[in-house]
Design an enzyme around this catalytic site. Structure first.
Site, PDB file in Angstrom:
ATOM      1  N   ASP A   1     -29.341  -3.591  -6.410  1.00 42.60           N
ATOM      2  CA  ASP A   1     -28.077  -3.476  -7.130  1.00 42.60           C
ATOM      3  C   ASP A   1     -27.414  -2.198  -6.642  1.00 42.60           C
ATOM      4  OD1 ASP A   1     -26.030  -2.891  -8.852  1.00 42.60           O
ATOM      5  OD2 ASP A   1     -27.121  -3.421 -10.685  1.00 42.60           O
TER       6      ASP A   1
ATOM      7  N   TYR B   1     -29.800  -0.420 -14.974  1.00 43.92           N
ATOM      8  CA  TYR B   1     -28.777  -1.205 -15.661  1.00 43.92           C
ATOM      9  C   TYR B   1     -28.084  -2.085 -14.637  1.00 43.92           C
ATOM     10  CZ  TYR B   1     -24.419  -2.204 -18.198  1.00 43.92           C
ATOM     11  OH  TYR B   1     -23.351  -2.814 -18.799  1.00 43.92           O
TER      12      TYR B   1
ATOM     13  N   LYS C   1     -17.415  -2.009  -7.926  1.00 38.65           N
ATOM     14  CA  LYS C   1     -16.744  -0.702  -8.013  1.00 38.65           C
ATOM     15  C   LYS C   1     -15.878  -0.379  -6.793  1.00 38.65           C
ATOM     16  CE  LYS C   1     -19.892   1.019 -11.492  1.00 38.65           C
ATOM     17  NZ  LYS C   1     -19.287   1.195 -12.787  1.00 38.65           N
TER      18      LYS C   1
END
Ligand code: HOZ
Length: 425
Positions: A237, A142, A265
């Site tokens: 990622d 994702y 994050k």
């Protein structure tokens, strides 16, 4: 009626599904979400005053726990100087220097506002740099809600059983080649067929939006070699794994150097931030130097930079990774040992402060394996743990996070609850 259920009723009238990010709605595990009124250290306090030991950690950013006093002070200092300038600011330079120091592959970096923006920019840059259109992604990985990447996606998309989003033009989707994770022969085949058209490969090097999956030995090196051979861009990622698995993320942990890295994050210290970094030669294709356009009114926002800088410095200045690994190992080992004693099929992949609980006989190596794990048992486990005061991610496809604020006390307490609950299933 509880305060949370009242809030959820009101929220559903005005916010689609009552939430601002789908996985929060508890659709996968069933029931209604609780609302959080405050958070401190390792603990969430719900609107109904239940105290929960939190293993979601705001989906990764809170590596120092909630409301960390040092980060809070950094934000507060910045706050009194102004919330947004719309010009370059000194924090951005310090942030860029820190990222380049910590993440091995990063020679230059552009700050954005979320992980989604980072991956979106990464694939545009790979396409602009190579002058090719096709992107390889892996089923279950994702990368945020980017059109080209919301195909066979993990996280909330998978949780809702809709890994392919509506609203993505067929003409765009056909430029994304989706392959199973951990099968190098399929990637070789794709390059043999389309090598000259492939702009890049994007992957979570440790897929963590489908539980937690590790690459088989030689897999990441194989991807690196193929990208080098065909002149394609290798994009890691590391929005979830960056600064979490180690100071330099998975790339440092395994010693493989991608061309570009998407970050997010932890880098925002709890405020909205993303970043894209990598080889200077590729990064210089970004505007204003190069032809690939990217921009953002709030990019490099001083508050977010101050929070992120403080979070990264805390990681560098303390022995964070050793203690996070110790806590992660304690929980994972305790759950796995208890399951073994019970003869219950459970897998607990763990690296540092990330882990997940799969109810499965076999090691989970790809999306199909993750789907095949026992959903009903996971959901029962989730709810019983929640009732006893431990908040795990509300989907079998999400990873758990530990923070430095958990410390031995919360870890011991949670370990007891997690193992005891397993016995009661
Ligand atoms: N993408 C996050 C999970 N991997 C969910 C973020 C959220 O719901 O806040």
């Amino acid at each position: 009626m509880t305060v949370s259920s009242d809030l959820f009723t009101r929220a559903q009238e005005l916010i689609p599904g009552g939430v601002n990010s789908p996985v929060r709605a508890f659709r996968s595990v069933g029931g209604a979400p609780f609302f959080t009124k405050k958070a401190h250290g390792a603990t969430l306090t719900t609107a109904d005053n239940q105290e929960l030991i939190d293993f979601v950690c705001t989906w990764g950013p809170a590596i120092h726990g909630h409301n960390n006093p040092i980060i809070r002070e950094a934000i507060s200092d910045a706050l009194f100087k102004g919330t947004s300038f719309g010009t370059p600011n000194p924090y951005e330079v310090e942030m860029a220097e820190l990222i380049a120091k910590m993440v091995p592959s990063v020679e230059k970096v552009r700050m954005v506002n979320s992980g989604t923006e980072a991956t979106m920019t990464a694939i545009r840059l790979a396409r602009g740099y190579t002058k090719r259109d096709k992107i390889i992604k892996f089923a279950g990985c994702y990368h945020g809600h980017v059109d080209s990447l919301l195909i066979a996606a993990g996280s909330g998309a998978l949780t809702l059983g809709k890994p392919d989003s509506a609203g993505i033009p067929e003409s765009l989707a056909k430029e994304t080649i989706v392959l199973p994770f951990n099968d190098l022969s399929k990637v070789e085949e794709a390059f043999a067929n389309y090598g000259e058209q492939i702009a890049g490969i994007i992957l979570e090097p440790f897929p963590a939006n489908v539980g937690l999956i590790f690459p088989e030995s030689g897999y990441l090196q194989g991807l690196r070699n193929l990208c080098t051979k065909y002149g394609s861009v290798l994009i890691f990622d590391e929005v979830m794994t960056g600064f979490r698995v180690s100071a330099g993320g998975v790339q440092e942990h395994v010693g493989i150097t991608p061309d570009l890295t998407a970050l997010g994050k932890i880098i925002g210290g709890g405020l909205p931030v993303g970043a894209l970094g990598g080889k200077a030669e590729i990064m210089d294709y970004l505007a204003p130097l190069g032809p690939v356009y990217q921009a953002g009114t709030l990019s490099g926002n001083p508050l977010a930079m101050a929070a992120g800088i403080s979070s990264l410095k805390l990681l560098l200045e303390t022995d964070a990774y050793a203690s996070l690994e110790k806590m992660g190992k304690q929980i994972a080992t305790a759950i796995a040992d208890t399951a073994k004693e019970l003869g219950m099929p459970v897998q607990v992949p763990q690296v540092g402060s990330m882990f997940c609980v799969y109810f499965s006989e076999k090691t989970v190596a790809n999306l199909d394996d993750a789907i095949a794990t026992d959903t009903e048992r996971f959901n029962k486990y989730f709810h019983r743990c929640l009732d006893k005061g431990v908040y795990l991610p509300p989907s079998k496809y999400e990873a758990n996070f530990i923070s430095t604020a958990h410390q031995q006390g919360a870890i011991d307490q949670a370990t007891d609850i997690l193992t005891q609950t397993l016995r009661e299933l």
